[in-house]
Design a protein around this motif. Structure first.
Motif, PDB file in Angstrom:
ATOM      1  N   GLU A 244       0.926  -1.271   0.046  1.00  0.00           N
ATOM      2  CA  GLU A 244       0.014  -0.128   0.064  1.00  0.00           C
ATOM      3  C   GLU A 244       0.854   1.278   0.113  1.00  0.00           C
ATOM      4  O   GLU A 244       0.320   2.445  -0.518  1.00  0.00           O
ATOM      5  CB  GLU A 244      -0.805   0.051   1.274  1.00  0.00           C
ATOM      6  N   LEU A 245       1.986   1.029   0.640  1.00  0.00           N
ATOM      7  CA  LEU A 245       2.917   2.282   0.630  1.00  0.00           C
ATOM      8  C   LEU A 245       3.727   2.368  -0.512  1.00  0.00           C
ATOM      9  O   LEU A 245       4.378   3.728  -1.044  1.00  0.00           O
ATOM     10  CB  LEU A 245       3.923   2.346   1.755  1.00  0.00           C
ATOM     11  N   ARG A 246       3.529   1.580  -1.282  1.00  0.00           N
ATOM     12  CA  ARG A 246       4.260   1.670  -2.841  1.00  0.00           C
ATOM     13  C   ARG A 246       3.506   1.852  -4.102  1.00  0.00           C
ATOM     14  O   ARG A 246       4.033   2.077  -5.154  1.00  0.00           O
ATOM     15  CB  ARG A 246       5.452   0.756  -2.640  1.00  0.00           C
ATOM     16  N   THR A 247       2.396   1.410  -3.990  1.00  0.00           N
ATOM     17  CA  THR A 247       1.378   1.680  -5.135  1.00  0.00           C
ATOM     18  C   THR A 247       0.940   3.019  -5.153  1.00  0.00           C
ATOM     19  O   THR A 247       0.705   3.450  -4.234  1.00  0.00           O
ATOM     20  CB  THR A 247       0.292   0.511  -4.880  1.00  0.00           C
ATOM     21  N   GLY A 248       0.791   3.295  -6.385  1.00  0.00           N
ATOM     22  CA  GLY A 248       0.091   4.436  -6.823  1.00  0.00           C
ATOM     23  C   GLY A 248      -1.154   5.025  -6.479  1.00  0.00           C
ATOM     24  O   GLY A 248      -1.421   6.074  -5.921  1.00  0.00           O
ATOM     25  N   GLU A 249      -2.051   4.082  -6.415  1.00  0.00           N
ATOM     26  CA  GLU A 249      -3.618   4.227  -5.965  1.00  0.00           C
ATOM     27  C   GLU A 249      -3.895   2.991  -5.130  1.00  0.00           C
ATOM     28  O   GLU A 249      -4.503   2.083  -5.639  1.00  0.00           O
ATOM     29  CB  GLU A 249      -4.350   4.080  -7.149  1.00  0.00           C
ATOM     30  N   PRO A 250      -3.655   3.199  -3.888  1.00  0.00           N
ATOM     31  CA  PRO A 250      -3.833   2.186  -2.754  1.00  0.00           C
ATOM     32  C   PRO A 250      -5.255   1.909  -2.459  1.00  0.00           C
ATOM     33  O   PRO A 250      -6.121   3.002  -2.537  1.00  0.00           O
ATOM     34  CB  PRO A 250      -3.004   2.652  -1.537  1.00  0.00           C
ATOM     35  N   LEU A 251      -5.573   0.911  -2.010  1.00  0.00           N
ATOM     36  CA  LEU A 251      -6.927   0.606  -1.498  1.00  0.00           C
ATOM     37  C   LEU A 251      -7.197   1.485  -0.253  1.00  0.00           C
ATOM     38  O   LEU A 251      -8.271   2.153   0.080  1.00  0.00           O
ATOM     39  CB  LEU A 251      -7.033  -0.878  -1.086  1.00  0.00           C
ATOM     40  N   VAL A 252      -6.104   1.586   0.774  1.00  0.00           N
ATOM     41  CA  VAL A 252      -6.134   2.169   1.904  1.00  0.00           C
ATOM     42  C   VAL A 252      -5.143   3.271   2.178  1.00  0.00           C
ATOM     43  O   VAL A 252      -4.006   2.743   1.735  1.00  0.00           O
ATOM     44  CB  VAL A 252      -6.197   1.621   3.135  1.00  0.00           C
ATOM     45  N   ASP A 253      -5.096   4.578   1.994  1.00  0.00           N
ATOM     46  CA  ASP A 253      -4.057   5.478   1.934  1.00  0.00           C
ATOM     47  C   ASP A 253      -3.443   5.591   3.359  1.00  0.00           C
ATOM     48  O   ASP A 253      -3.889   6.099   4.268  1.00  0.00           O
ATOM     49  CB  ASP A 253      -4.429   6.944   1.631  1.00  0.00           C
ATOM     50  N   LEU A 254      -2.420   4.727   3.570  1.00  0.00           N
ATOM     51  CA  LEU A 254      -1.657   4.490   4.749  1.00  0.00           C
ATOM     52  C   LEU A 254      -1.035   5.888   5.420  1.00  0.00           C
ATOM     53  O   LEU A 254      -0.751   6.166   6.518  1.00  0.00           O
ATOM     54  CB  LEU A 254      -0.666   3.312   5.017  1.00  0.00           C
ATOM     55  N   ARG A 255      -0.537   6.665   4.194  1.00  0.00           N
ATOM     56  CA  ARG A 255       0.033   7.935   4.594  1.00  0.00           C
ATOM     57  C   ARG A 255      -1.159   8.884   5.362  1.00  0.00           C
ATOM     58  O   ARG A 255      -0.774   9.763   6.376  1.00  0.00           O
ATOM     59  CB  ARG A 255       0.767   8.660   3.620  1.00  0.00           C
ATOM     60  N   THR A 256      -2.223   8.896   4.672  1.00  0.00           N
ATOM     61  CA  THR A 256      -3.428   9.502   5.470  1.00  0.00           C
ATOM     62  C   THR A 256      -3.925   9.040   6.801  1.00  0.00           C
ATOM     63  O   THR A 256      -3.847   9.522   7.840  1.00  0.00           O
ATOM     64  CB  THR A 256      -4.451   9.751   4.651  1.00  0.00           C
ATOM     65  N   SER A 257      -3.815   7.772   6.898  1.00  0.00           N
ATOM     66  CA  SER A 257      -4.273   7.002   8.001  1.00  0.00           C
ATOM     67  C   SER A 257      -3.311   7.093   9.214  1.00  0.00           C
ATOM     68  O   SER A 257      -3.471   6.987  10.227  1.00  0.00           O
ATOM     69  CB  SER A 257      -4.505   5.421   7.602  1.00  0.00           C
ATOM     70  N   ALA A 258      -2.005   7.435   8.584  1.00  0.00           N
ATOM     71  CA  ALA A 258      -1.100   7.608   9.834  1.00  0.00           C
ATOM     72  C   ALA A 258      -0.918   9.004  10.510  1.00  0.00           C
ATOM     73  O   ALA A 258      -0.328   9.168  11.532  1.00  0.00           O
ATOM     74  CB  ALA A 258       0.386   7.185   9.360  1.00  0.00           C
ATOM     75  N   ARG A 259      -1.733   9.893   9.847  1.00  0.00           N
ATOM     76  CA  ARG A 259      -1.876  11.256  10.629  1.00  0.00           C
ATOM     77  C   ARG A 259      -2.325  10.992  11.864  1.00  0.00           C
ATOM     78  O   ARG A 259      -3.217  10.112  12.331  1.00  0.00           O
ATOM     79  CB  ARG A 259      -2.825  12.115   9.753  1.00  0.00           C
ATOM     80  N   ARG A 260      -1.826  11.917  12.925  1.00  0.00           N
ATOM     81  CA  ARG A 260      -2.062  11.779  14.173  1.00  0.00           C
ATOM     82  C   ARG A 260      -3.738  11.674  14.573  1.00  0.00           C
ATOM     83  O   ARG A 260      -4.242  10.672  15.086  1.00  0.00           O
ATOM     84  CB  ARG A 260      -1.630  12.926  15.136  1.00  0.00           C
ATOM     85  N   GLU A 389     -11.836  10.947  -0.290  1.00  0.00           N
ATOM     86  CA  GLU A 389     -11.368   9.391   0.363  1.00  0.00           C
ATOM     87  C   GLU A 389     -12.202   9.424   1.637  1.00  0.00           C
ATOM     88  O   GLU A 389     -12.007   8.358   2.563  1.00  0.00           O
ATOM     89  CB  GLU A 389      -9.719   9.603   0.981  1.00  0.00           C
ATOM     90  N   THR A 390     -13.375  10.110   1.644  1.00  0.00           N
ATOM     91  CA  THR A 390     -14.155  10.049   2.769  1.00  0.00           C
ATOM     92  C   THR A 390     -14.754   8.777   3.008  1.00  0.00           C
ATOM     93  O   THR A 390     -14.710   8.032   4.180  1.00  0.00           O
ATOM     94  CB  THR A 390     -15.291  10.924   2.625  1.00  0.00           C
ATOM     95  N   ALA A 391     -15.326   7.970   2.030  1.00  0.00           N
ATOM     96  CA  ALA A 391     -15.798   6.608   2.334  1.00  0.00           C
ATOM     97  C   ALA A 391     -14.743   5.593   2.643  1.00  0.00           C
ATOM     98  O   ALA A 391     -15.255   4.788   3.597  1.00  0.00           O
ATOM     99  CB  ALA A 391     -16.510   6.203   1.141  1.00  0.00           C
ATOM    100  N   ALA A 392     -13.760   5.509   2.034  1.00  0.00           N
ATOM    101  CA  ALA A 392     -12.752   4.554   2.379  1.00  0.00           C
ATOM    102  C   ALA A 392     -12.168   4.669   3.951  1.00  0.00           C
ATOM    103  O   ALA A 392     -11.982   3.886   4.876  1.00  0.00           O
ATOM    104  CB  ALA A 392     -11.365   4.897   1.549  1.00  0.00           C
ATOM    105  N   ALA A 393     -11.923   6.017   4.382  1.00  0.00           N
ATOM    106  CA  ALA A 393     -11.431   6.641   5.606  1.00  0.00           C
ATOM    107  C   ALA A 393     -12.696   6.127   6.725  1.00  0.00           C
ATOM    108  O   ALA A 393     -12.348   5.538   7.664  1.00  0.00           O
ATOM    109  CB  ALA A 393     -11.332   7.965   5.774  1.00  0.00           C
ATOM    110  N   ASN A 394     -14.038   6.272   6.732  1.00  0.00           N
ATOM    111  CA  ASN A 394     -14.620   5.775   7.292  1.00  0.00           C
ATOM    112  C   ASN A 394     -14.959   4.580   7.575  1.00  0.00           C
ATOM    113  O   ASN A 394     -15.396   3.871   8.346  1.00  0.00           O
ATOM    114  CB  ASN A 394     -16.483   6.440   6.993  1.00  0.00           C
ATOM    115  N   SER A 395     -14.653   3.713   6.363  1.00  0.00           N
ATOM    116  CA  SER A 395     -15.019   2.282   6.246  1.00  0.00           C
ATOM    117  C   SER A 395     -13.827   1.490   7.188  1.00  0.00           C
ATOM    118  O   SER A 395     -13.989   0.668   7.781  1.00  0.00           O
ATOM    119  CB  SER A 395     -14.841   1.789   4.852  1.00  0.00           C
ATOM    120  N   LEU A 396     -12.791   2.270   6.928  1.00  0.00           N
ATOM    121  CA  LEU A 396     -11.561   1.888   7.753  1.00  0.00           C
ATOM    122  C   LEU A 396     -11.642   1.990   9.244  1.00  0.00           C
ATOM    123  O   LEU A 396     -11.470   1.144  10.204  1.00  0.00           O
ATOM    124  CB  LEU A 396     -10.265   2.600   7.682  1.00  0.00           C
TER     125      LEU A 396
END
Length: 492
Positions: A244-260, A389-396
Motif C-alpha cells: 500500500e505504501l508503494r502502489t500509486g493508488e492504494p486501497l487504503v492511503d496509509l500515509r493519510t491513515s498515519a496522520r495523528r 477519500e471519505t468513504a474509504a476512511a470511514n470504512s476503515l
C-alpha cells in the motif's frame, strides 16, 4: 453551495439511518437462535457457529473494499449494491434448511456492512453543513441502535413463529430501504477516481480473514492452529502495508491513515469497540441464567431483548447531543466524554446486577456513552482526510471498531468459560471481571483520545471544513501526497 437533494434533508437523514439500522439488525437477528442452530441446520454445534462467523468475516473484508469503491464509482451506487446483497442473502437464508446455504446467505448479509460508513460519506457530500454533525452522529450510532432494537424483535419472532420469518422480514426491510434510497437520496458527485487496488484488496482480505478466524474459532481449533493463523495474519498484513505504501493508488492511503488525528481515532475506536461489547456478552447471559444460581434472573430471550432495548433508544437520543457537544467543544471532547460515560456504566454494572431495573439502567448508561462516542468518530475522521477519500476512511474506522468487538467477544468468552460453577455455568465473579475489563478498555480509549488534536467546531460546519468547501465537485484523481499537506482540520 451544497448539492441539491431530491427530498428534504430530514428525509435523506432518516432514510440513510434506516438503512444503517436494517444492516445492523443482521448482527443480532441470529442471537435468539444460537442454542437451536445445530438442530435447525442439522449440524454439529461447532459447525453451526459458521452461521455467525460468516457474517463477521465477510463484513470485515467488505467494509474497506466497498468504501474505496464508493469513493471511485459513487457512494449511493455501492450503498444500493450492499442492500441488494443483503436482500439476496436474506432470501437464501429464508429458504435454507441446512448449514451450507445458510452460511452463503449469512455471508451475503455480511457484505452489506459497508452501508453505514457509506451513508455517513453520502451525508458529508449532499447535506447542508448545519445538518451534517447531527446526521452523521445518528448514522454512526445506527450500528448500536439496530443491534439493540433488533434483539427483542428477533426474539419475539423466534419464540412465536417459524424462524425463517426472521429472514423474510430482513429481506422486506432491505427492499424497503432500497426503494427509499432510490427515491430520495441523490448520488454524490464527489469521486476519488483512479483504479481499484486488486492486490491490496486481496492482501487485506486474506490478512483480516486469518486474524478474525483466529479470534472467533481459536477456542475450537486449538492453540497451534490459532498461533498459525495469527502468524500468517501478521505476515500478510505486513506485506499488505508494504504494498500500500508503494502502489500509486492504494486501497487504503496509509500515509493519510498515519496522520495523528486519523491514527489515534482509529486506535481509540478499536479499544472502545473492545470495551463496549462486554455489555453484549454479560447481560444476556446474566438475564437468562436460572434463579437457582443465586444471581441469574431467569428471563426468556424476549425478556432479554426488552431489557436491552432502552439502550438502543438512548443511543439514538444521544446523537444530537453528541453533535452539539462537538460543535461547542470539539469531537475530541465528545469522544472522551462518551468513553467516560461507558466506563461509569460498567463501574455501576459491577455493583448492580441483582434486578431487572438495575440492568436496564446500566445498559442505558452504557448506551448513552456509545451514542456520544460513535457520533464523534466520523467527525474526527472526515475533518482529517481529503473529500475524495471519505468513504474509504470511514470504512476503515468502522472496521477498527468491528475488530475491537470481535477480540472482545473472544476474550470474554474465554473468561466466562474458565470461571464456572459446579454446573458449568459462568460465575458472578466472571461476569464482574468482564464488566471491569470493559470499563478499563473505555478508560484506555480516553487516554488515547487525550492525544488527539484539539478542535472547536464553529456552528454549522464539520470540523476542519468551511461551508464553502461543500461544493459538489467531481475529483478526477486522488491527490498526490504532496497535495494533501496542510488539509484543514489537521492540527499536527
Amino acid at each position: 453551495m451544497p448539492m441539491k437533494v431530491r427530498g428534504a434533508p430530514q428525509a435523506v437523514v432518516a432514510i440513510l439511518a434506516f438503512a444503517g439500522i436494517v444492516v445492523a439488525l443482521m448482527q443480532t437477528m441470529m442471537i435468539p437462535l444460537i442454542p437451536q442452530l445445530p438442530r435447525l441446520l442439522h449440524a454439529t454445534p461447532s459447525d453451526a457457529t459458521w452461521a455467525i462467523t460468516a457474517t463477521l468475516l465477510t463484513g470485515a473484508v467488505a467494509t474497506p473494499v466497498v468504501g474505496r469503491l464508493g469513493d471511485m464509482y459513487g457512494k449511493r451506487r455501492m450503498l444500493l449494491i450492499g442492500l441488494a446483497l443483503l436482500v439476496l442473502g436474506s432470501f437464501i437464508g429464508a429458504l435454507s434448511g441446512t448449514l451450507a446455504p445458510m452460511v452463503v446467505g449469512r455471508s451475503l448479509q455480511g457484505l452489506a456492512m459497508g452501508v453505514i460508513p457509506l451513508g455517513i460519506s453520502v451525508m458529508r457530500d449532499v447535506l447542508p453543513a448545519d445538518r451534517l454533525g447531527s446526521a452523521t452522529a445518528l448514522m454512526s450510532a445506527s450500528l448500536g441502535v439496530g443491534g439493540a432494537l433488533g434483539l427483542p424483535a428477533a426474539a419475539l419472532v423466534a419464540e412465536r413463529a417459524d424462524w425463517h420469518l426472521l429472514f423474510w422480514t430482513a429481506a422486506g426491510f432491505g427492499v424497503l430501504a432500497m426503494a427509499l434510497v432510490l427515491a430520495v437520496v441523490p448520488e454524490s458527485q464527489v469521486r476519488g477516481g483512479g483504479r481499484f487496488d486488486v492486490v491490496g484488496a486481496a492482501g487485506l482480505s486474506a490478512g483480516l480473514s486469518c486474524l478474525l478466524l483466529a479470534v472467533s474459532k481459536g477456542v475450537d481449533w486449538g492453540g497451534q492452529v490459532t498461533a498459525g493463523l495469527l502468524g500468517t495474519s501478521a505476515i500478510l498484513l505486513g506485506l499488505w502495508g508494504w504494498w500500500e505504501l508503494r502502489t500509486g493508488e492504494p486501497l487504503v492511503d496509509l500515509r493519510t491513515s498515519a496522520r495523528r488525528q486519523v491514527l489515534l481515532t482509529n486506535l481509540a475506536s478499536a479499544v472502545f469497540g473492545f470495551g463496549m461489547f462486554a455489555m453484549t456478552m454479560v447481560l444476556p447471559q446474566l438475564l437468562q441464567l436460572p434463579r437457582s444460581t443465586g444471581y441469574g434472573l431467569g428471563t426468556t430471550m424476549l425478556g432479554v431483548g426488552l431489557t436491552l432495548a432502552p439502550s438502543g433508544l438512548v443511543m439514538m437520543a444521544m446523537s444530537p447531543v453528541s453533535a452539539r457537544i462537538s460543535r461547542a467543544r470539539g469531537p475530541k471532547v465528545t469522544l472522551m466524554a462518551g468513553a467516560l460515560v461507558v466506563a461509569a456504566g460498567y463501574g455501576l454494572g459491577v455493583l448492580m446486577m441483582s434486578a431487572l431495573w438495575q440492568l436496564v439502567f446500566v445498559s442505558s448508561v452504557i448506551g448513552a456513552g456509545i451514542g456520544l462516542a460513535y457520533g464523534a468518530m466520523p467527525a474526527l475522521i472526515m475533518s482529517a482526510v481529503p473529500i475524495g477519500e471519505t468513504a474509504a476512511a470511514n470504512s476503515l474506522n468502522t472496521l477498527m471498531r468491528a475488530i475491537g468487538t470481535s477480540i472482545s467477544s473472544a476474550v470474554a468468552g474465554v473468561i466466562l468459560a474458565n470461571l464456572t460453577n459446579a454446573a458449568g455455568l459462568p460465575t458472578l465473579d466472571g461476569f464482574r471481571l468482564v464488566m471491569a475489563i470493559g470499563g478499563g478498555a473505555s478508560l484506555v480509549a480516553i487516554a488515547i483520545a487525550a492525544f488527539l488534536p484539539a478542535h472547536r467546531v464553529p456552528a454549522g460546519t464539520l470540523p476542519g471544513r468551511e461551508p464553502s468547501a461543500r461544493r459538489a465537485v467531481r475529483i478526477s484523481a486522488r491527490p498526490r501526497p504532496a497535495e494533501r499537506a496542510g488539509l484543514p482540520g489537521e492540527d499536527e
